[in-house]
Design an enzyme around this catalytic site. Structure first.
Site, PDB file in Angstrom:
ATOM      1  N   LYS A  44     -10.217   4.845   4.496  1.00  0.00           N
ATOM      2  CA  LYS A  44      -8.831   5.599   3.165  1.00  0.00           C
ATOM      3  C   LYS A  44      -8.500   4.512   2.535  1.00  0.00           C
ATOM      4  O   LYS A  44      -7.798   3.801   2.623  1.00  0.00           O
ATOM      5  CB  LYS A  44      -7.897   6.309   4.588  1.00  0.00           C
ATOM      6  CG  LYS A  44      -6.764   6.763   3.968  1.00  0.00           C
ATOM      7  CD  LYS A  44      -6.246   7.774   4.869  1.00  0.00           C
ATOM      8  CE  LYS A  44      -5.043   9.270   4.587  1.00  0.00           C
ATOM      9  NZ  LYS A  44      -4.178   7.922   3.323  1.00  0.00           N
ATOM     10  N   CYS A  64      28.599  -7.111  -9.168  1.00  0.00           N
ATOM     11  CA  CYS A  64      29.308  -8.716  -9.397  1.00  0.00           C
ATOM     12  C   CYS A  64      29.474  -7.288 -10.935  1.00  0.00           C
ATOM     13  O   CYS A  64      28.882  -7.426 -11.597  1.00  0.00           O
ATOM     14  CB  CYS A  64      28.540  -9.479  -9.640  1.00  0.00           C
ATOM     15  SG  CYS A  64      29.528 -10.575 -11.361  1.00  0.00           S
TER      16      CYS A  64
HETATM   17  S1  IVH Z   1     -10.492  13.039   1.757  1.00  0.00           S
HETATM   18  C1  IVH Z   1      -8.850  17.404   2.362  1.00  0.00           C
HETATM   19  N1  IVH Z   1     -11.160  10.771   1.982  1.00  0.00           N
HETATM   20  O1  IVH Z   1      -5.125   9.606   1.854  1.00  0.00           O
HETATM   21  C2  IVH Z   1      -9.376  16.492   1.702  1.00  0.00           C
HETATM   22  N2  IVH Z   1      -9.224  11.264   0.777  1.00  0.00           N
HETATM   23  O2  IVH Z   1      -3.773  11.415   3.081  1.00  0.00           O
HETATM   24  C3  IVH Z   1      -9.597  15.435   1.434  1.00  0.00           C
HETATM   25  N3  IVH Z   1      -8.018   9.436   0.671  1.00  0.00           N
HETATM   26  O3  IVH Z   1      -4.492  12.472  -0.437  1.00  0.00           O
HETATM   27  C4  IVH Z   1      -8.882  13.897   1.223  1.00  0.00           C
HETATM   28  N4  IVH Z   1      -9.368   8.167   0.920  1.00  0.00           N
HETATM   29  O4  IVH Z   1      -6.199  10.629  -1.910  1.00  0.00           O
HETATM   30  C5  IVH Z   1     -10.491  11.450   1.712  1.00  0.00           C
HETATM   31  N5  IVH Z   1     -11.429   9.075   2.419  1.00  0.00           N
HETATM   32  C6  IVH Z   1     -11.245   9.274   1.564  1.00  0.00           C
HETATM   33  C7  IVH Z   1     -10.353   8.680   1.643  1.00  0.00           C
HETATM   34  C8  IVH Z   1      -9.048   9.649   1.336  1.00  0.00           C
HETATM   35  C9  IVH Z   1      -8.154   8.015   0.613  1.00  0.00           C
HETATM   36  C10 IVH Z   1      -6.142  10.275   0.397  1.00  0.00           C
HETATM   37  C11 IVH Z   1      -6.970  11.251  -1.078  1.00  0.00           C
HETATM   38  C12 IVH Z   1      -5.262  12.304  -0.031  1.00  0.00           C
HETATM   39  C13 IVH Z   1      -5.066  10.898   0.978  1.00  0.00           C
HETATM   40  C14 IVH Z   1      -4.869  12.394   2.629  1.00  0.00           C
END
Ligand code: IVH
Length: 671
Positions: A115, A426
């Site tokens: 993520k 201040c």
């Molecule tokens: S999938 C509907 N995959 O995390 C599903 N999201 O908390 C779409 N993000 O808004 C998201 N890495 O910006 C997905 N490998 C990944 C991700 C990812 C980062 C972010 C994304 C999303 C947020 C969700």
């Protein structure tokens, strides 16, 4: 112009794109930097000699957009949903139980991804060319940031050619700032004693929303795709195959994507990455677990807020315990007093932590932090650690609560609490600590950019009363500087030279440098574009300030108060008298005939360069956007227009030839 030249230009573009892909996406460069630079220079030269060959998606055009005044909002083809989060293994198992129950006998497996802690973006490609980039925004509507996204080297402007090029492709993914870039940016800011950026995510978000694509380009952002969007046809039957197809099209997909046959395998991957995440040059805040089979995803559906086929496992924030050795009170450039805890050094998330901000005195009182307390500190994706709580049971005897300062620690004048606010301030305009902070900001890289005028020298200049306001910097002479400690002929000459060079900074930087409350770099740019000159700006009333798009009442009042105040006015007047001449190429205030109208320009024009026509439109109050949407009023077309022309026809946007455009501009009554 010969066919040979046209062919050479095409070959160069293809070769450069392939090397960009090897370098920025695959991380396996095949040629040396000088060899690459030679190809690039040859292409640039040919395009300069033959401007008719310049095309929007040439590798030379990544930073071609001019600073925009605002971002157009675009409605997403389908909402960009969020993802349900959990911190617990058991909730991951409960998620799997729900999936299994809903899918009955169907076989499924998972794809487990990092993520990435950045910001979501939606890209559209038309016939293989990048045509639009929109931020997630509120999920329904985002900002058109195409010009800025084009500067991100790992985002292909053109997909790699292949057998099955999709006519329309929507890609969703994450834009992020590498940790190394973030650290370097903060190192420079620290050197300039500017406030530090909180974390790579906010730094990436800020960089993407800069009004000048040239500055965004310097922020070295990067991109990973994690899905295709529903606007375009699926690239495969599984998510795994979709990612493989995206890679084949030259789109960067994170290399650490893995499959898991069961939720236990997925949990094991989450645990492994919780440890390994420090090896990466980008921040991840968890893992995303997704059902792989796309048809089964449809069966699972979504709750409206988030899909039922996917869950995010968030890593627990890293914590450590240490002792508060002392509490300092810092005075900021607008007089705000901030308590800062000095800690016994402790290791946390890979760095040694010695200080933690306590934010403000309300927070300090809420936590009741005292000297010698044992405290728990935490880094939750933030670079600057926070004190989370005090271990009261371990508090030594005879400590006393930290008192809210009644006087400024620098000048000794009585402090005041902001009306309806949490800040203690201040309010002495002559306070040396504030003056030092304001000067540090004034000379900073994003403001007047006066090199060599470091923190130690500013301290000396203020302490010796050689500098009592900004304008005094411009009357410093060699003898005065030589009289200070650690100053030699050479360094003095460098400083005087840097001060002299700063006299030509544009109006936007000058406004930002003044450090007017609530006015940062972005609003300074908006004001400079709108007013064009300092005299007009100084004469404006708060109502006139507020009439400017994106300038709200707080900013308007702050600006009017600043320019009404005889003291600050005096400083600005003395700066002008010292030879500063801040100006901005700006729209004329009289001609507002195109106000409220949004133009897009495509193809090669005869009379205008791209910049030239943009300036002409903006000078009459119109806006120029990078891509055609329902909000576009006119598309101006030159020779060899691309996909924008087709899009405009599809949406029924009025198309103007160059000649039509000139006539429109001269006949405001018709608009
Ligand atoms: S999938 C509907 N995959 O995390 C599903 N999201 O908390 C779409 N993000 O808004 C998201 N890495 O910006 C997905 N490998 C990944 C991700 C990812 C980062 C972010 C994304 C999303 C947020 C969700």
């Amino acid at each position: 112009m010969s066919n040979r030249i046209r062919k050479r230009v095409e070959t160069l573009r293809l070769t450069i794109r392939q090397h960009d892909h090897l370098y920025y996406v695959q991380n396996t460069p095949e040629i040396s930097d000088p060899a690459y630079d030679r190809l690039f220079a040859e292409l640039k030269d040919l395009e300069t000699e033959h401007p008719e060959l310049v095309s929007e998606n040439s590798p030379t055009q990544r930073v071609a957009g001019s600073p925009s005044r605002t971002f157009e909002s675009v409605t997403h083809s389908s909402p960009m949903l969020s993802v349900d989060n959990t911190y617990s293994d058991d909730e991951l198992r409960a998620f799997d139980d729900r999936v299994a129950k809903q899918l009955g006998d169907s076989d499924y497996d998972y794809v487990v991804e990092l993520k990435i802690d950045g910001l979501a973006i939606c890209l559209r490609y038309a016939a293989g060319d990048l045509s639009l980039a929109v931020t997630r925004g509120d999920g329904q509507t985002g900002d058109d940031v195409t010009a800025n996204v084009r500067t991100i080297r790992s985002v292909p402007l053109t997909l790699l050619p292949g057998k099955k090029m999709p006519q329309e492709l929507e890609i969703r993914g994450e834009i992020y700032m590498p940790k190394s870039t973030f650290d370097e940016l903060n190192r420079l800011r620290q050197e300039a004693e500017e406030s530090l950026l909180a974390n790579p995510r906010t730094a990436a978000a800020g960089s993407l929303k800069l009004l000048d694509p040239g500055v965004t380009a310097s922020r070295n952002l990067a991109f990973f795709a994690y899905a295709t969007g529903p606007l375009s046809a699926a690239l495969g039957q599984t998510h795994w195959d979709t990612l493989a197809r995206l890679r084949a099209l030259g789109v960067p997909v994170n290399p650490h994507v893995q499959r898991a046959a069961t939720i236990e395998e997925a949990i094991a991957l989450c645990d492994a990455w919780n440890v390994r995440r420090r090896e990466l040059d980008y921040q991840i805040d968890g893992m995303v677990i997704k059902v792989n089979q796309l048809s089964l995803r449809d069966q699972l559906g979504s709750t409206g807020r988030a899909p039922r086929w996917c869950i995010a496992y968030k890593f627990p924030a890293e914590q450590a315990e240490t002792i508060v050795e002392s509490i300092d009170v810092q005075v900021g450039k607008s007089g705000i007093l901030t308590p800062v805890a000095n800690l016994t050094p402790v290791q946390l998330a890979g760095t040694t932590v010695k200080r933690a901000s306590l934010h403000n005195f309300d927070e300090l009182q809420r936590l009741d932090v005292r000297c010698h307390d044992r405290v728990v500190i935490e880094k939750a994706g933030e670079i600057i650690p926070k004190v989370i709580r005090v271990k009261h049971a371990e508090r030594p005897a005879q400590t006393t609560a930290f008192a809210i300062p009644q006087v400024c620690p620098s000048c000794g004048q009585a402090t005041q609490r902001d009306k309806d606010g949490v800040y203690i301030r201040c309010v002495n305009p002559q306070c040396p600590a504030q003056l030092k902070e304001r000067l540090r900001y004034f000379v900073g890289r994003d403001q007047m950019d006066i090199e060599n005028l470091g923190a130690a020298l500013i301290d000396q200049l203020v302490d010796t009363a050689l500098v009592c306001d900004f304008s005094d910097l411009y009357t410093l002479d060699k003898a005065q500087l030589l009289s200070l400690e650690r100053m030699a002929e050479k360094s003095v000459a460098n400083i005087l030279d840097a001060i002299e060079r700063s006299k030509t900074r544009p109006l936007s930087r000058f406004i930002a440098a003044l450090g007017i409350r609530h006015i940062g770099g972005q609003s300074a740019q908006i004001l400079a574009n709108h007013f064009g000159g300092l005299n007009i700006l100084m004469a404006a009333s708060s109502a006139e300030f507020e009439a400017v798009d994106q300038i709200g009442p707080t900013m308007g009042e702050s600006l009017a108060a600043y320019f009404c105040d005889p003291q600050s006015r005096g400083v600005v007047e003395r700066l002008l008298a010292a030879g500063l001449n801040p100006a901005e190429p700006a729209p004329s205030r009289q001609d507002r005939s195109l106000a409220g109208k949004t133009f897009v320009v495509t193809g090669t024009l005869e009379k205008y360069t791209r910049e030239g026509i943009k300036e002409a439109i903006q000078a009459s109050g119109g806006k120029v956007a990078g891509s055609v949407s329902r909000k576009t009023d006119y598309l101006v077309v030159g020779k060899n227009p691309g996909s924008k022309h087709a899009k405009a026809l599809e949406l029924g946007v009025e198309v103007l030839s160059e000649k039509d455009f000139e006539e429109k501009c001269n006949m405001p009554a018709e608009l």
